[in-house]
Write a protein that holds these residues in place. Structure first.
Motif, PDB file in Angstrom:
ATOM      1  N   HIS A 191       0.702  -1.073   0.105  1.00  0.00           N
ATOM      2  CA  HIS A 191       0.185  -0.094  -0.139  1.00  0.00           C
ATOM      3  C   HIS A 191       0.922   0.960   0.082  1.00  0.00           C
ATOM      4  O   HIS A 191       1.884   1.386   1.362  1.00  0.00           O
ATOM      5  N   PRO A 192       0.535   2.527  -1.039  1.00  0.00           N
ATOM      6  CA  PRO A 192       1.396   2.991  -1.434  1.00  0.00           C
ATOM      7  C   PRO A 192       1.693   4.499  -0.139  1.00  0.00           C
ATOM      8  O   PRO A 192       2.821   4.695   0.231  1.00  0.00           O
ATOM      9  N   SER A 193       0.467   4.434   0.864  1.00  0.00           N
ATOM     10  CA  SER A 193       0.585   5.367   1.817  1.00  0.00           C
ATOM     11  C   SER A 193       1.296   4.429   3.257  1.00  0.00           C
ATOM     12  O   SER A 193       2.423   5.340   4.221  1.00  0.00           O
ATOM     13  N   ALA A 194       1.427   3.510   2.959  1.00  0.00           N
ATOM     14  CA  ALA A 194       2.204   2.614   4.377  1.00  0.00           C
ATOM     15  C   ALA A 194       3.457   2.808   3.499  1.00  0.00           C
ATOM     16  O   ALA A 194       4.645   3.037   4.807  1.00  0.00           O
ATOM     17  N   ALA A 195       4.080   2.160   2.928  1.00  0.00           N
ATOM     18  CA  ALA A 195       5.977   2.387   1.856  1.00  0.00           C
ATOM     19  C   ALA A 195       6.339   4.004   2.106  1.00  0.00           C
ATOM     20  O   ALA A 195       7.780   4.239   1.759  1.00  0.00           O
ATOM     21  N   SER A 196       5.729   4.542   1.945  1.00  0.00           N
ATOM     22  CA  SER A 196       6.078   5.404   1.858  1.00  0.00           C
ATOM     23  C   SER A 196       6.853   6.491   3.665  1.00  0.00           C
ATOM     24  O   SER A 196       7.089   6.852   3.778  1.00  0.00           O
ATOM     25  N   GLN A 197       6.095   5.415   4.147  1.00  0.00           N
ATOM     26  CA  GLN A 197       6.568   5.577   5.873  1.00  0.00           C
ATOM     27  C   GLN A 197       8.457   5.127   5.828  1.00  0.00           C
ATOM     28  O   GLN A 197       8.313   4.878   5.592  1.00  0.00           O
ATOM     29  N   ILE A 198       9.472   5.850   6.675  1.00  0.00           N
ATOM     30  CA  ILE A 198      10.515   5.597   7.057  1.00  0.00           C
ATOM     31  C   ILE A 198      10.455   5.342   8.780  1.00  0.00           C
ATOM     32  O   ILE A 198       9.690   6.115   9.346  1.00  0.00           O
ATOM     33  N   TYR A 199       9.705   4.136   8.943  1.00  0.00           N
ATOM     34  CA  TYR A 199       9.803   3.095  10.083  1.00  0.00           C
ATOM     35  C   TYR A 199      11.522   3.329  10.605  1.00  0.00           C
ATOM     36  O   TYR A 199      12.496   2.588  10.363  1.00  0.00           O
ATOM     37  N   PRO A 200      11.748   4.309  11.841  1.00  0.00           N
ATOM     38  CA  PRO A 200      13.137   4.429  11.916  1.00  0.00           C
ATOM     39  C   PRO A 200      13.587   3.184  12.545  1.00  0.00           C
ATOM     40  O   PRO A 200      13.016   1.630  13.324  1.00  0.00           O
ATOM     41  N   GLU A 201      14.772   2.932  13.057  1.00  0.00           N
ATOM     42  CA  GLU A 201      15.655   2.164  13.378  1.00  0.00           C
ATOM     43  C   GLU A 201      15.389   2.042  14.785  1.00  0.00           C
ATOM     44  O   GLU A 201      15.321   0.708  15.516  1.00  0.00           O
ATOM     45  N   GLU A 202      15.562   3.265  15.204  1.00  0.00           N
ATOM     46  CA  GLU A 202      15.448   3.174  16.441  1.00  0.00           C
ATOM     47  C   GLU A 202      13.970   4.098  16.912  1.00  0.00           C
ATOM     48  O   GLU A 202      13.665   5.348  16.617  1.00  0.00           O
ATOM     49  N   LEU A 203      12.988   3.260  17.816  1.00  0.00           N
ATOM     50  CA  LEU A 203      11.701   4.000  17.873  1.00  0.00           C
ATOM     51  C   LEU A 203      12.394   5.424  19.055  1.00  0.00           C
ATOM     52  O   LEU A 203      12.611   5.643  19.864  1.00  0.00           O
ATOM     53  N   PRO A 204      11.074   6.629  18.596  1.00  0.00           N
ATOM     54  CA  PRO A 204      10.772   7.195  19.762  1.00  0.00           C
ATOM     55  C   PRO A 204      10.275   6.447  20.802  1.00  0.00           C
ATOM     56  O   PRO A 204       9.306   5.942  20.889  1.00  0.00           O
ATOM     57  N   ASP A 205      10.936   7.472  21.754  1.00  0.00           N
ATOM     58  CA  ASP A 205       9.739   7.595  23.291  1.00  0.00           C
ATOM     59  C   ASP A 205       8.187   7.176  23.432  1.00  0.00           C
ATOM     60  O   ASP A 205       7.846   6.168  23.972  1.00  0.00           O
TER      61      ASP A 205
END
Length: 199
Positions: free
Chosen positions: A41-55
């Motif tokens: 899905h394009p909208s999901a694929a456009s997110q950069i999922y971080p290696e280190e999650l925010p708090d």
């Protein structure tokens, strides 16, 4: 009171997970990620999922979705993944037929577009393979629930019965009554006649 609150929602499709993620993110004023492993899905694929999650973050994923480079089973992947989070909500729907029909409609009519709009369902041909997938996805989530001791939250308990105990059990620092007034605004996407889709 929500310092360092990392929440993971693992769901089956069409179980109210997008809405739930948005409400939690808004109430706790935290960042949200929607289906970071949904590469179709394009909208999901456009997110950069971080290696280190925010708090402070809420992440929603489907149990059937895992990163492309992962070779382990979905269950093994999520057993490791949940360790990164403070709270985990497993979300599914008891009415498997309704969730299958909603998914089936979207796949046939608007696979790459917005899945959060009103629609009228009039199925001529049953997609038995897709229905079978829904049974498997639900079964997999229940097995994962058994192996982790994390109870399944059912769509019906949240959105239909608005059960306070279910919401309390998440223990994510939200006021239950405020949450319920937030979900009062959720409109049902499915309507009973074609004319209603125009309203």
């Amino acid at each position: 009171n929500n310092r360092g609150m990392k929440i993971l929602i693992i769901a089956t499709p069409r179980s109210g997970s997008t809405f739930l993620t948005n409400v939690i993110a808004r109430m706790l004023k935290i960042k949200s990620y929607q289906e970071p492993f949904n590469f179709g899905h394009p909208s999901a694929a456009s997110q950069i999922y971080p290696e280190e999650l925010p708090d402070n973050v809420v992440v929603k994923t489907m149990f059937s979705q895992i990163p492309i480079d992962v070779t382990s089973s979905n269950s093994e992947f999520y057993l490791t993944e949940i360790k990164k989070f403070d709270k985990v909500i497993l979300l599914s729907r008891l009415d498997i037929k309704a969730s299958y029909e909603s998914f089936n409609y979207r796949l046939k009519n608007n696979p790459k577009g917005n899945w959060h709009t009103k629609y009228y369902y009039n199925e001529t041909e049953k997609d038995i393979n897709l229905f079978s997938s829904f049974l498997n996805w639900t079964d997999d989530l229940i097995k994962f629930s058994h192996s982790t001791g994390i109870p399944v939250t059912w769509y019906e308990d949240v959105y239909i019965d608005k059960d306070i105990k279910t919401i309390e059990a998440w223990d994510i620092g939200i006021k239950e009554n405020e949450f319920i007034s937030n979900i009062e605004t959720k409109s049902k996407y499915r309507v009973d006649s074609k004319t209603e889709t125009l309203l």
